[in-house]
Enzyme design. Structure first.
Site, short mmCIF file in Angstrom:
data_model
loop_
_atom_site.label_atom_id
_atom_site.label_comp_id
_atom_site.label_asym_id
_atom_site.label_seq_id
_atom_site.Cartn_x
_atom_site.Cartn_y
_atom_site.Cartn_z
N ARG A 21 3.48 26.01 14.42
CA ARG A 21 2.14 26.60 14.27
C ARG A 21 1.31 26.50 15.55
NH1 ARG A 21 2.70 23.96 9.32
NH2 ARG A 21 3.06 25.41 7.61
N LYS B 125 -3.04 37.63 24.86
CA LYS B 125 -2.21 38.46 23.97
C LYS B 125 -0.76 38.13 24.27
CE LYS B 125 -4.78 42.76 23.25
NZ LYS B 125 -4.71 44.22 23.46
N GLU C 178 -3.12 48.27 37.13
CA GLU C 178 -4.03 47.54 36.22
C GLU C 178 -5.26 47.04 36.99
OE1 GLU C 178 -3.61 47.70 33.09
OE2 GLU C 178 -1.47 47.69 32.59
N LYS D 207 -11.35 40.55 33.56
CA LYS D 207 -10.62 40.48 32.29
C LYS D 207 -11.08 39.27 31.48
CE LYS D 207 -6.35 40.95 29.82
NZ LYS D 207 -4.90 41.15 29.79
N GLU E 203 -10.28 41.74 20.19
CA GLU E 203 -10.35 43.20 20.35
C GLU E 203 -11.00 43.91 19.17
OE1 GLU E 203 -6.84 44.86 22.44
OE2 GLU E 203 -7.19 46.64 21.22
N ARG F 256 -13.38 44.59 24.07
CA ARG F 256 -12.07 44.43 24.71
C ARG F 256 -11.27 45.73 24.70
NH1 ARG F 256 -7.74 39.41 24.28
NH2 ARG F 256 -6.24 40.34 25.70
N ASN G 39 -8.01 49.04 27.20
CA ASN G 39 -6.91 49.97 26.87
C ASN G 39 -7.02 51.28 27.64
OD1 ASN G 39 -5.67 48.23 25.05
ND2 ASN G 39 -7.04 48.87 23.40
N HIS H 48 -4.02 53.48 28.54
CA HIS H 48 -2.84 52.97 27.84
C HIS H 48 -2.42 53.81 26.64
CE1 HIS H 48 -3.39 49.66 30.53
NE2 HIS H 48 -2.32 49.04 30.06
N HIS I 228 1.28 54.54 27.01
CA HIS I 228 2.31 53.95 26.15
C HIS I 228 3.25 55.02 25.60
CE1 HIS I 228 0.29 49.81 25.24
NE2 HIS I 228 1.12 49.75 26.27
N HIS J 285 5.80 49.95 33.34
CA HIS J 285 4.51 49.99 32.64
C HIS J 285 3.39 50.56 33.53
CE1 HIS J 285 1.54 48.69 29.71
NE2 HIS J 285 0.87 48.08 30.67
N1 LIG Z 1 -0.19 40.37 27.36
C1 LIG Z 1 -0.87 41.24 28.08
O1 LIG Z 1 -2.10 41.24 28.07
C2 LIG Z 1 -0.13 42.25 28.90
C3 LIG Z 1 -0.84 43.07 29.78
C4 LIG Z 1 -0.13 43.97 30.57
C5 LIG Z 1 1.26 44.05 30.47
N2 LIG Z 1 1.91 43.23 29.60
C6 LIG Z 1 3.38 43.29 29.47
O2 LIG Z 1 3.97 42.90 30.70
C7 LIG Z 1 5.28 43.45 30.77
C8 LIG Z 1 5.57 43.95 32.14
O3 LIG Z 1 5.47 42.87 33.04
P1 LIG Z 1 5.83 42.98 34.60
O4 LIG Z 1 5.45 44.30 35.11
O5 LIG Z 1 5.24 41.77 35.20
O6 LIG Z 1 7.39 42.99 34.64
P2 LIG Z 1 8.55 42.11 33.96
O7 LIG Z 1 8.07 40.80 33.52
O8 LIG Z 1 9.15 42.99 32.94
O9 LIG Z 1 9.54 41.90 35.19
C9 LIG Z 1 10.11 43.00 35.85
C10 LIG Z 1 11.17 42.53 36.82
O10 LIG Z 1 10.59 41.91 37.97
C11 LIG Z 1 11.36 40.77 38.32
N3 LIG Z 1 10.50 39.86 39.06
C12 LIG Z 1 9.55 39.04 38.56
N4 LIG Z 1 8.92 38.39 39.57
C13 LIG Z 1 9.50 38.78 40.73
C14 LIG Z 1 9.29 38.46 42.09
N5 LIG Z 1 8.34 37.62 42.49
N6 LIG Z 1 10.10 39.06 43.01
C15 LIG Z 1 11.04 39.94 42.65
N7 LIG Z 1 11.27 40.30 41.37
C16 LIG Z 1 10.51 39.73 40.41
C17 LIG Z 1 11.85 40.24 37.01
O11 LIG Z 1 13.00 39.46 37.18
C18 LIG Z 1 12.14 41.52 36.25
O12 LIG Z 1 13.43 41.98 36.49
C19 LIG Z 1 5.35 44.53 29.68
O13 LIG Z 1 6.14 44.07 28.62
C20 LIG Z 1 3.90 44.68 29.25
O14 LIG Z 1 3.80 45.06 27.89
C21 LIG Z 1 1.25 42.34 28.83
#
Ligand SMILES: NC(=O)c1ccc[n+]([C@@H]2O[C@H](COP(=O)([O-])OP(=O)(O)OC[C@H]3O[C@@H](n4cnc5c(N)ncnc54)[C@H](O)[C@@H]3O)[C@@H](O)[C@H]2O)c1
Length: 336
Positions: A88, A110, A152, A194, A204, A208, A212, A215, A219, A229
């Protein structure tokens, strides 16, 4: 949130990372308590969640443990979700290693995984105990990934107004090169914006929703193309600017966003997104648009036959309106 500094971890800690980001785990950290998952979006699956729970059970992870995610947004979304549901709720902490995770994903609480083909369908709101940002970790990040992360930050700049937006603009040279030395202030400004928005509306229910911006259509494009993304949000942002112009009249500052995205070599039209993905480049443009229009109808933020859509009406200003789904789909069918 702390910016810069050494990663130090101790005792009751497990680290979640992928094969690549495991290079950032401090030397000597227990391999037993290092949990590796797949790279990218594939990390956000029930299968990887189950693998984490299994290891938590074997290790006897208790409420007084901390689950630390070292990686991009996929890692923080997964690690945060596993931590917030285990017993939990145990503590989590993130060390973001992509620009996208630094400016956005690691902040705001999130967490979640994908399910049934939908992104982030299962998740929680739960704040990490800490987020440690060190821009030196971006040295190995390819330029394209950096550009995707900057989308972003561009969105945050738009929401915040002139000073913030021009800070992001100045980090990108005319030839599209990103000045890595300028990233720290950009990240600080993003996190501040943020965190302020989230502090006022964690779950949200109102303000908040501004985050979006770009997005809704983004999406839909992401579901079809599987492009990064940030690249899909770039298309979504450009489309939202055009949609806002149609509904509300000229949008002050829109050309600055488009110029910035184009300089970064990101797609700004549905057509360029379709053509640049191997998943969609064989589809006809009308079939692609239709599929994106349908995917948007499936988005979980839909309210009956309406969607809450963030309209960028001027730099520093958005308006959230319930838009009839048919109206939005019509727009997507004829958007560039
Ligand atoms: N929770 C939230 O508020 C929120 C907001 C925006 C996006 N997201 C989520 O984030 C995800 C996308 O994240 P992302 O764009 O960071 O990519 P990711 O986490 O999917 O990573 C993409 C690739 O980059 C590589 N990588 C990571 N760090 C590296 C570095 N320093 N050097 C070289 N390669 C590296 C990883 O190994 C991976 O192969 C999506 O699932 C999206 O939905 C969440």
């Amino acid at each position: 949130v702390t910016v810069a500094g050494e990663i130090t971890v101790s005792g009751r800690t497990v680290i979640v990372a992928d094969k690549l980001t495991s290079q950032f785990i401090p030397a000597g950290f227990s391999t037993e308590r290092t949990l590796l998952v797949e790279r990218g979006e594939a990390a956000k699956s029930l299968a990887s969640l189950e693998s984490l729970y299994s290891r938590f059970l074997e290790l006897g992870v208790g409420r007084d443990w901390t689950v630390v995610g070292i990686g991009g947004g996929s890692i923080s979304d997964l690690a945060g979700f596993a931590a917030s549901t285990w017993l939990r709720g145990t503590d989590s902490g993130f060390v973001p290693t992509t620009l996208l995770a630094m400016v956005d994903a690691s902040v705001g609480g999130k967490n979640g995984i994908d399910f049934g083909g939908y992104k982030n369908l299962v998740g929680t709101f739960s704040q990490p105990r800490f987020v440690q940002v060190d821009t030196a970790l971006l040295a190995s990040l390819p330029e394209y990934d950096l550009a995707c992360g900057l989308v972003e930050a561009i969105k945050h700049g738009w929401l915040d107004g002139e000073d913030h937006f021009s800070l992001v603009e100045h980090a990108v040279a005319k030839d599209g090169t990103i000045d890595r030395t300028m990233l720290e202030p950009v990240i600080r400004a993003s996190i501040t914006l943020k965190a302020t928005v989230v502090n006022g509306d964690e779950r949200e229910a109102g303000d908040r929703r501004r985050l979006n911006l770009g997005h809704t259509i983004g999406h839909g494009v992401e579901a079809l193309t599987g492009l990064a993304h940030g690249a899909c949000v770039a298309v979504g942002l450009a489309a939202a600017l055009q949609f806002a112009a149609e509904r509300c009249g000229p949008v002050a500052g829109d050309s600055r966003v488009l110029r910035l995205l184009e300089r970064l070599a990101l797609p700004v039209t549905m057509e360029s997104a379709r053509a640049s993905s191997i998943k969609t480049n064989k589809m006809s443009p009308p079939a692609f648009r239709e599929a994106v229009a349908q995917a948007i109808g499936n988005d979980k933020k839909k309210l009956g036959g309406h969607m809450l859509f963030v309209l960028p009406v001027a730099l520093g200003q958005v308006r959230i309106e319930a838009i009839d789904l048919d109206t939005l789909r019509d727009f997507i069918r004829r958007a560039p």
